[in-house]
Design an enzyme around this catalytic site. Structure first.
Site, PDB file in Angstrom:
ATOM      1  N   LYS A  54       0.956  -1.129  -0.065  1.00  0.00           N
ATOM      2  CA  LYS A  54       0.093   0.158   0.106  1.00  0.00           C
ATOM      3  C   LYS A  54       0.896   1.349   0.009  1.00  0.00           C
ATOM      4  O   LYS A  54       0.737   2.153  -0.670  1.00  0.00           O
ATOM      5  CB  LYS A  54      -0.928  -0.094   1.185  1.00  0.00           C
ATOM      6  CG  LYS A  54      -2.107  -1.223   1.036  1.00  0.00           C
ATOM      7  CD  LYS A  54      -2.774  -1.391   2.506  1.00  0.00           C
ATOM      8  CE  LYS A  54      -3.642  -2.376   2.059  1.00  0.00           C
ATOM      9  NZ  LYS A  54      -4.462  -2.827   3.192  1.00  0.00           N
ATOM     10  N   GLN A  98      -4.080  -1.493   9.570  1.00  0.00           N
ATOM     11  CA  GLN A  98      -4.091  -3.008   8.981  1.00  0.00           C
ATOM     12  C   GLN A  98      -4.631  -3.945   9.901  1.00  0.00           C
ATOM     13  O   GLN A  98      -4.344  -4.066  11.320  1.00  0.00           O
ATOM     14  CB  GLN A  98      -2.737  -3.230   8.745  1.00  0.00           C
ATOM     15  CG  GLN A  98      -2.438  -4.596   7.798  1.00  0.00           C
ATOM     16  CD  GLN A  98      -3.307  -4.473   6.638  1.00  0.00           C
ATOM     17  OE1 GLN A  98      -3.043  -3.591   5.819  1.00  0.00           O
ATOM     18  NE2 GLN A  98      -4.195  -5.808   6.331  1.00  0.00           N
ATOM     19  N   ASP A 121     -10.857   3.203   4.190  1.00  0.00           N
ATOM     20  CA  ASP A 121     -11.066   1.680   4.128  1.00  0.00           C
ATOM     21  C   ASP A 121     -12.817   1.470   4.084  1.00  0.00           C
ATOM     22  O   ASP A 121     -13.373   0.416   3.704  1.00  0.00           O
ATOM     23  CB  ASP A 121     -10.521   0.789   5.226  1.00  0.00           C
ATOM     24  CG  ASP A 121      -9.412  -0.318   5.011  1.00  0.00           C
ATOM     25  OD1 ASP A 121      -9.464  -0.504   3.734  1.00  0.00           O
ATOM     26  OD2 ASP A 121      -8.798  -0.573   5.736  1.00  0.00           O
TER      27      ASP A 121
END
Ligand code: NAP
Length: 295
Positions: A54, A98, A121
């Site tokens: 990412k 994460q 997200d």
């Protein structure tokens, strides 16, 4: 019949090229550089690899990128304090924590602490609610990637029978919601099946578009698929390792059987997977535009 392969890898490349141009334009016209912060707790190898990728992608696209790696024994309090700091950092437009987090940390409390305007997200309940009422700022990345694959491959969703296998909060429920919206690239009739569904194959067989996110390797067989259907295989299952030590991957669909029945299918790897990180970048650029009032 041999199905057309829907390459998420190629579509992701196309979207990234568009994004790189958009980011360069934002810098030139507004002196704005979208910023993404990733937070990794511990050293879970899969998580390390996702976060690294990412950050690499965001840097390649010309974004500001901060990778914050914390030890596995980081307390919930320390993590919440970091989120608070990132929420107030003007260089940061998107925050990605994460998952999974260590057992002693309340995952939901941490995700809820993220400013919904920086929740790239799309997991914060505010963003989930906006998605359900059709007013999303940020769609969750994997479902957003599936939507882009369908749109950019010219798959008609309006009026289509869609069957989604799996009801997780990160894939099944959101993609079902997205495709039933009264909107472009949606307007489908959606059925969502799970482990308590009585006859999963019968539901799959009715679908013009079959989206499978069950986490069971090669679960969907060729004779569950309506001839000519479009099949989106979200599953990523490690089935062993190659001689060179790389992970062997299988989807949730029996590809060799499905390719003979479907009109189009996403491969694993190279299908939905590459789209997920790309949509995170799309969301971060969108967050920066919202923060800086750029149309
Ligand atoms: P998950 O949280 O484990 O959810 C799986 C869902 O599938 C559950 O709703 C479960 O039903 C349902 N299910 C499991 N076995 C089933 C069966 N035999 N028949 C019918 N339904 C069944 O999984 P997830 O996070 O959604 O992920 C699903 C797959 O997608 C995994 O392989 C994952 O690695 C992959 N994935 C890929 C990406 C990507 O970027 N490509 C992103 C996310 C996930 P119940 O609710 O009844 O238990």
């Amino acid at each position: 019949m041999s199905a057309k392969i829907l390459s998420g890898k190629d579509i992701a490349k196309q979207i990234r090229a568009e994004l790189a141009e958009e980011i360069a334009q934002m810098k030139a016209d507004h002196d704005v550089v979208p910023g993404l912060a990733t937070v990794l707790v511990g050293e879970n190898p899969a998580s390390v690899s996702y976060v690294t990728s990412k950050n690499r992608t965001s840097k390649k696209l010309g974004m500001h990128s901060e990778q914050i790696n914390l030890p596995a024994d980081t307390t919930e309090e320390a993590l919440l304090e970091l989120i608070h700091k990132l929420n107030n950092d003007p260089k940061i437009d998107g925050i990605l924590v994460q998952l999974p987090l260590p057992k002693d940390v309340d995952e939901s409390k941490v995700l809820m602490a993220i400013d919904p305007g920086k929740d790239v997200d799309g997991f914060h309940p505010v963003n989930v609610g906006k998605m359900v009422v059709g007013e999303a700022d940020f769609l969750p990345c994997t479902p957003a990637g599936i939507k882009q694959i369908l749109i950019r491959s010219g798959v008609e969703t309006s009026g289509a029978e869609v069957c989604v296998v799996g009801r997780s909060n990160i894939v099944g429920k959101p993609i079902a919601n997205i495709l039933l919206q009264k909107a472009e690239g949606a307007n489908a009739t959606v059925t969502l099946v799970h482990t308590r569904t009585k006859d999963v194959p019968a539901h799959c067989k009715r679908a013009d578009i079959l989206i499978v996110a069950a986490g069971v390797p090669k679960y969907v067989k060729g004779d569950w698929i309506k001839p000519g259907a479009v099949v989106i295989d979200v599953g990523v299952n490690r089935t062993g390792t190659t001689e060179s030590g790389k992970a062997k991957l299988a989807g949730d669909v029996d590809f060799d059987e499905a390719v003979e029945v479907a009109s189009a299918i996403t491969p694993v790897p190279g299908g939905v997977g590459p789209m997920t990180i790309t949509m995170l970048m799309v969301n971060t650029v969108k967050a920066a535009k919202i923060h800086h009032c750029i149309d």
